[in-house]
Structure formats: structure tokens, C-alpha cells
Design a protein around this motif. Structure first.
Motif, PDB file in Angstrom:
ATOM      1  N   ALA A 161       0.841  -1.205   0.000  1.00  0.00           N
ATOM      2  CA  ALA A 161       0.000   0.000   0.000  1.00  0.00           C
ATOM      3  C   ALA A 161       0.875   1.254   0.000  1.00  0.00           C
ATOM      4  N   SER A 162       1.905   1.253   0.853  1.00  0.00           N
ATOM      5  CA  SER A 162       2.800   2.402   0.940  1.00  0.00           C
ATOM      6  C   SER A 162       3.571   2.590  -0.368  1.00  0.00           C
ATOM      7  N   ALA A 163       4.063   1.468  -0.927  1.00  0.00           N
ATOM      8  CA  ALA A 163       4.836   1.544  -2.180  1.00  0.00           C
ATOM      9  C   ALA A 163       3.948   2.004  -3.333  1.00  0.00           C
ATOM     10  N   ALA A 164       2.706   1.498  -3.381  1.00  0.00           N
ATOM     11  CA  ALA A 164       1.788   1.884  -4.460  1.00  0.00           C
ATOM     12  C   ALA A 164       1.501   3.387  -4.396  1.00  0.00           C
ATOM     13  N   TYR A 165       1.346   3.895  -3.174  1.00  0.00           N
ATOM     14  CA  TYR A 165       1.076   5.326  -2.985  1.00  0.00           C
ATOM     15  C   TYR A 165       2.252   6.173  -3.481  1.00  0.00           C
ATOM     16  N   ARG A 166       3.477   5.706  -3.247  1.00  0.00           N
ATOM     17  CA  ARG A 166       4.658   6.500  -3.608  1.00  0.00           C
ATOM     18  C   ARG A 166       5.135   6.272  -5.029  1.00  0.00           C
ATOM     19  N   ALA A 167       5.005   5.038  -5.526  1.00  0.00           N
ATOM     20  CA  ALA A 167       5.665   4.707  -6.808  1.00  0.00           C
ATOM     21  C   ALA A 167       4.778   4.893  -8.040  1.00  0.00           C
ATOM     22  N   PHE A 168       3.494   4.557  -7.933  1.00  0.00           N
ATOM     23  CA  PHE A 168       2.632   4.607  -9.120  1.00  0.00           C
ATOM     24  C   PHE A 168       2.186   6.037  -9.406  1.00  0.00           C
ATOM     25  N   ARG A 169       2.988   6.773 -10.160  1.00  0.00           N
ATOM     26  CA  ARG A 169       2.619   8.156 -10.505  1.00  0.00           C
ATOM     27  C   ARG A 169       2.802   8.387 -11.991  1.00  0.00           C
ATOM     28  N   VAL A 170       2.045   9.348 -12.515  1.00  0.00           N
ATOM     29  CA  VAL A 170       2.043   9.575 -13.966  1.00  0.00           C
ATOM     30  C   VAL A 170       3.232  10.469 -14.384  1.00  0.00           C
ATOM     31  N   ARG A 171       4.423  10.059 -14.009  1.00  0.00           N
ATOM     32  CA  ARG A 171       5.609  10.877 -14.281  1.00  0.00           C
ATOM     33  C   ARG A 171       5.937  10.906 -15.761  1.00  0.00           C
ATOM     34  N   THR A 172       5.964   9.723 -16.383  1.00  0.00           N
ATOM     35  CA  THR A 172       6.251   9.629 -17.820  1.00  0.00           C
ATOM     36  C   THR A 172       5.139   8.786 -18.444  1.00  0.00           C
ATOM     37  N   TRP A 173       5.161   8.664 -19.771  1.00  0.00           N
ATOM     38  CA  TRP A 173       4.079   7.873 -20.377  1.00  0.00           C
ATOM     39  C   TRP A 173       4.231   6.391 -20.057  1.00  0.00           C
ATOM     40  N   LEU A 174       5.493   5.950 -19.890  1.00  0.00           N
ATOM     41  CA  LEU A 174       5.710   4.536 -19.528  1.00  0.00           C
ATOM     42  C   LEU A 174       5.214   4.262 -18.099  1.00  0.00           C
ATOM     43  N   ALA A 175       5.489   5.231 -17.204  1.00  0.00           N
ATOM     44  CA  ALA A 175       5.005   5.096 -15.822  1.00  0.00           C
ATOM     45  C   ALA A 175       3.476   5.117 -15.805  1.00  0.00           C
ATOM     46  N   THR A 176       2.885   5.896 -16.710  1.00  0.00           N
ATOM     47  CA  THR A 176       1.417   5.959 -16.797  1.00  0.00           C
ATOM     48  C   THR A 176       0.843   4.617 -17.253  1.00  0.00           C
ATOM     49  N   VAL A 177       1.519   3.989 -18.229  1.00  0.00           N
ATOM     50  CA  VAL A 177       1.072   2.660 -18.697  1.00  0.00           C
ATOM     51  C   VAL A 177       1.115   1.673 -17.522  1.00  0.00           C
ATOM     52  N   LEU A 178       2.205   1.733 -16.763  1.00  0.00           N
ATOM     53  CA  LEU A 178       2.358   0.842 -15.602  1.00  0.00           C
ATOM     54  C   LEU A 178       1.254   1.092 -14.575  1.00  0.00           C
ATOM     55  N   LEU A 179       0.995   2.370 -14.325  1.00  0.00           N
ATOM     56  CA  LEU A 179      -0.032   2.747 -13.352  1.00  0.00           C
ATOM     57  C   LEU A 179      -1.414   2.241 -13.792  1.00  0.00           C
ATOM     58  N   VAL A 180      -1.750   2.489 -15.059  1.00  0.00           N
ATOM     59  CA  VAL A 180      -3.074   2.100 -15.567  1.00  0.00           C
ATOM     60  C   VAL A 180      -3.218   0.573 -15.517  1.00  0.00           C
TER      61      VAL A 180
END
Lengths: 208, 286
Positions: free
Chosen positions: A123-142
Motif C-alpha cells: 500500500a505504501s509503495a503503491a502510494y509513492r511509486a505509481f505516478r504519472v511521471r512519464t508515459w511509460l510510468a502511466t502505462v504501468l499505473l493504468v
């Protein structure tokens, strides 16, 4: 000679085991079983070394730091109790033995607690790591969002739509990536094994 | 310092939630279903249905090998799978060979087989055999392909394999219909690589939720005929059997904890996007 002999043994046994894998003959099976027995024997020989290492490490830590003494004592006591409890074979099958009690009421709760704590870290890691920083990070988040969403009951067709999407993610992009990794690891394993058999890779003998 | 604090915006608070608050919310999320549980509708996936239908299609007297290849840490997630499969097999009068390739597996396997066999009135040595534990999963799986007697000359209780009535005509994977390994470690890979690839035995897996994605490639390549992923997979299996068990009872905890994680992800991203826009606007103004 000190180096050549182990390389020669590894070469011969390596080649024999490769050939053995493809020969479905009784002798081949015998050879395989015999070789496997050696692996088990070597593993058993490593056991006293492991116990010695655990005891030495624990005692040294206790000597170095007085605060560690209680934990060291718990480690040694736990080890000794399990050894004594497991000496008799009957203790393995008796539901009221000390071994079974220790397993059911100490080991299982301890391991389950440690594993359950992962949920808090996730839960803590998801809150900190899953952010829409780049388009690749956005794909990961979605993707992560959709995969987690499948556990949550959704109204009517939305639930089916999410289930279908999850299935597609697992069966297409996930599988393509996983397959590439698996093939890569497999080829790497074959290459590394060949290097060991041919004496190119000598790391297993210590410093080359 | 005071200026910095006074210039803090609402989105900064969303981004700076202390991890102790995250833990507290997570704790509340898992306590809620313990106080007031609720039913969770479970959709059935084809990979779980395949395992269920395979076992359901077996004839009385057929034999399956069930691997209790998990550690106590994953007991909550994987034990319901073993329970459901064993119950289904005994209901269908299918015989079961149990093995374990996990060092802490024997006690769990012994507990479950004894309990479920007693529930269904099944006899040790006639309807089921528990062979026990052997180290080195790859070697044990390969050795069982030659003969079960090679790694397991006696069963878990010390009985000679040849004196067990059920095992008289059972020698290797050719004599069992399938292997279902409930695994929390790399023994799952070894069942695919050696059990299926070398000996051609039909393999299905029950794995933890985090492991599940690793095994989808093997479903498409037909190296696995089915997959039970995590507690949801176990709940699906229980739903297919029409008997709610521990997995179905655990689903509300899964739902609330997942909702909590999803909410944290949403909150963090609202804060992040708003902060980025504000910074962008400030940059434009300068």
C-alpha cells in the motif's frame, strides 16, 4: 593439475549428463539416479556447516552487542527446541507433539504475520511509486490499476469488461514480455552451462 | 521555514501523507470485514474452470498427484486450493497421491489429507497415499518420472511403498492422470520444465496472486492445462464446487484492501498532477 583436474571432471560429467537427458535407456536412468544421489549427499554434508555458521554468527552478534543477546538466546533456544522435538519420528505425525504445536502455533503465525505485513508495504509503495511521471510510468499505473480492479466487484457489464481487459493484459502484453524474459534466461543458462563445461567459466573454483 | 510551511498547498498534503497513516488506513481496511463481512460475487475465469472440469471429468479409481509445495507463509492463500481439490477428488472417488517439495510442507499436507480423508471416509493406503517430503524439487520431480520408489522408498509414515495397496500398480507419471501442484516457490517451474516437458505429464498449478502472471505463457503453450491464481482463483474454485470455504470468506478482505490501495494511488496522482500543473503555471508566469 590442481586446476586441470576439476575442469576435466566437470567436462566429462557435464557431457555425460547432457547426453543422458536424451537417452531413455535403463542405464541412462540409473546414471541419472546415481548422480542425483550425489547431489543429495553433498547437500546433507552442507547441513552441519550451515548449523555451525548459524551458531557462530549468533554467538558473535550477541558478544558484540548486548541488545542482541535476547534475540540470540531466542534463536538458539528455538533451534534446540525444534531439534529435540523432531528427534523422534512419531512427533512428525502426532498432532499433539511438541513439534506439531511449535509448527502450528509458532512457525505458521510468525510466517503468516511476516507475509501479511507485505500488504502494508505494498500500500505504501503503491502510494509513492505509481505516478504519472512519464508515459511509460502511466502505462504501468493504468495496468496495475486495472489488474487490482478485477478483485473489486463492479456493477453489471463493467465487471465483465474489466475481466476481459485483465485477460487481454495477461495473455498478450504480459505473455509477450514474460516469454521474452524466459527465452532470454534459458539461452543465458545454456550459454553459462556451456562455458562451465568447456572450462571457460571457472568462478565455481573460487578466484580464477 | 515558516514561509515554506505557509506556502504549502492542498495537493502537497496529498503527496506527503506519512506512511503511518497509510498503514493505519490499511489496518482499518482489513478490520472492517472482520467486524462485518459481506458476500463478494466471484466471476469464473477459464484457467480455473479448466482445472475444475478436468478433475470433475475423472472416473472413479483414477489417480491424481497433488503437490503441497508451499510454505506456511502462503498457507492462507493456498491451503483453500488444496482443500477444494482434495474434497472434489474424494467426492468423485478419485485416488490421490500427495507429495511435498517444500521443507515446511509435510505437517500441512498431513493435516489436510488426514482431515479431509476423515471427512469423506477415505482410507489411507487405499484411497490416498502421502509420500512425504524430499529436498531438491527438480531432482525429486525427475526421479519420480523414473519411479515414485526412487525418491520415496517409504511413505511419510514409514510404510514401504510396495506394501501400500494403492501404490502396487503405480510407478511413475504414466500411471497418474495429472499433477496439480499448489506452489509458492520455484517448484512450480520444475513441474513444468521436468514433469511436463520431459515426462509429458499433464500439469496444472495453484499459485499465489503475485506469482500468477509468470505462468500465463505456459497456459497458451498448453504446458499447463489450468491455473488457479491466488485467493481469488481459490474462491472461483469454491464457487464452481458450490461450497464456500476459506477462500470465499477471505474475499471481502481482498476487496477492502485493494480498494484502499486503489484510493491511495488515486489520491497520490491527483496531488501529483495538480502540483505539476501549478508548477507549470508558475513557470509560465515567470
Amino acid at each position: 593439475m590442481k586446476r586441470q583436474l576439476p575442469i576435466f571432471i566437470v567436462f566429462i560429467t557435464g557431457i555425460i549428463m547432457v547426453i543422458q537427458f536424451f537417452v531413455p535407456h535403463a542405464w541412462s536412468e540409473f546414471l541419472f539416479t546415481y548422480a542425483n544421489d550425489f547431489v543429495i549427499v553433498i547437500g546433507i554434508l552442507a547441513l552441519p556447516l550451515g548449523i555451525f555458521s548459524l551458531m557462530r554468527g549468533t554467538v558473535k552478534k550477541a558478544q558484540r552487542d548486548p541488545k542482541e543477546r535476547i534475540f540470540a538466546l531466542a534463536t538458539i533456544a528455538g533451534f534446540l527446541v525444534m531439534v529435540v522435538a523432531g528427534v523422534s519420528r512419531d512427533n512428525f505425525t502426532s498432532p499433539t507433539s511438541l513439534l506439531q504445536y511449535s509448527f502450528n502455533y509458532i512457525l505458521i503465525p510468525c510466517q503468516a504475520t511476516l507475509f501479511s505485513m507485505l500488504a502494508f508495504y505494498v500500500a505504501s509503495a503503491a502510494y509513492r511509486a505509481f505516478r504519472v511521471r512519464t508515459w511509460l510510468a502511466t502505462v504501468l499505473l493504468v495496468t496495475a490499476f486495472i489488474l487490482m480492479l478485477r478483485i473489486v466487484p463492479l456493477p453489471g457489464p463493467l465487471s465483465e469488461w474489466v475481466a476481459a481487459l485483465v485477460r487481454w493484459i495477461l495473455e498478450v502484453p504480459n505473455m509477450a514480455a514474460k516469454r521474452a524474459i524466459i527465452i532470454g534466461v534459458g539461452l543465458g543458462g545454456v550459454a553459462y552451462s556451456m562455458k562451465i563445461i568447456l572450462g571457460i567459466e571457472r568462478g565455481y573454483m573460487g578466484r580464477d | 521555514m515558516a514561509d515554506l510551511h505557509s506556502s504549502k498547498h492542498w495537493y502537497d498534503y496529498l503527496l506527503g501523507i506519512d506512511r503511518r497513516w497509510v498503514y493505519a488506513v490499511m489496518a482499518i481496511a482489513v478490520i472492517i470485514p472482520a467486524i462485518k463481512s459481506f458476500d463478494v460475487p466471484v466471476g469464473i475465469s477459464s484457467e480455473v474452470r479448466n482445472v475444475f472440469e478436468y478433475v470433475d471429468g475423472l472416473k472413479p479409481g483414477d489417480v491424481i498427484l497433488l503437490g503441497v509445495d508451499y510454505e506456511p507463509s502462503t498457507l492462507a492463500e493456498l491451503h483453500p486450493m488444496s482443500e477444494a481439490i482434495l474434497s472434489q477428488a474424494f467426492e468423485k472417488d478419485v485416488k490421490v497421491i500427495l507429495t511435498t517439495l517444500s521443507q515446511f510442507g509435510p505437517a500441512m499436507a498431513d493435516e489436510i489429507i488426514t482431515r479431509i480423508a476423515h471427512e469423506y471416509g477415505k482410507e489411507h493406503g487405499v484411497d490416498y497415499t502421502f509420500l512425504g517430503y524430499k529436498p531438491y524439487p527438480a531432482i525429486t520431480i525427475l526421479a519420480m518420472g523414473t519411479d515414485f520408489r526412487v525418491p520415496f522408498p517409504t511413505d511419510y509414515y514409514g510404510t514401504e511403498i510396495d506394501s501400500i495397496p494403492m501404490m502396487q500398480d503405480l510407478h511413475n507419471y504414466d500411471d497418474v492422470e495429472c499433477v496439480i501442484s499448489i506452489a509458492s516457490g520455484n517448484s512450480a517451474d520444475f513441474w513444468i520444465q521436468y514433469g511436463n516437458a520431459k515426462y509429458g505429464v499433464q500439469v496444472a498449478l495453484g499459485v499465489t496472486g503475485v506469482m500468477a502472471t509468470d505462468y500465463y505463457p505456459y497456459l497458451q503453450s498448453k504446458q499447463l492445462f489450468g491455473l488457479i491464481p491466488g485467493i481469488k482463483g481459490a474462491a472461483e474454485y469454491e464457487t464452481l464446487r458450490g461450497k464456500k470455504g476459506d477462500a470465499s470468506r477471505a474475499m471481502p478482505y481482498q476487496v477492502t484492501s485493494h480498494i484502499a490501495i486503489l484510493l491511495f494511488m488515486i489520491v497520490a496522482n491527483i496531488g501529483y498532477v495538480t502540483q505539476r500543473r501549478a508548477q507549470h503555471r508558475a513557470g509560465m508566469m515567470r
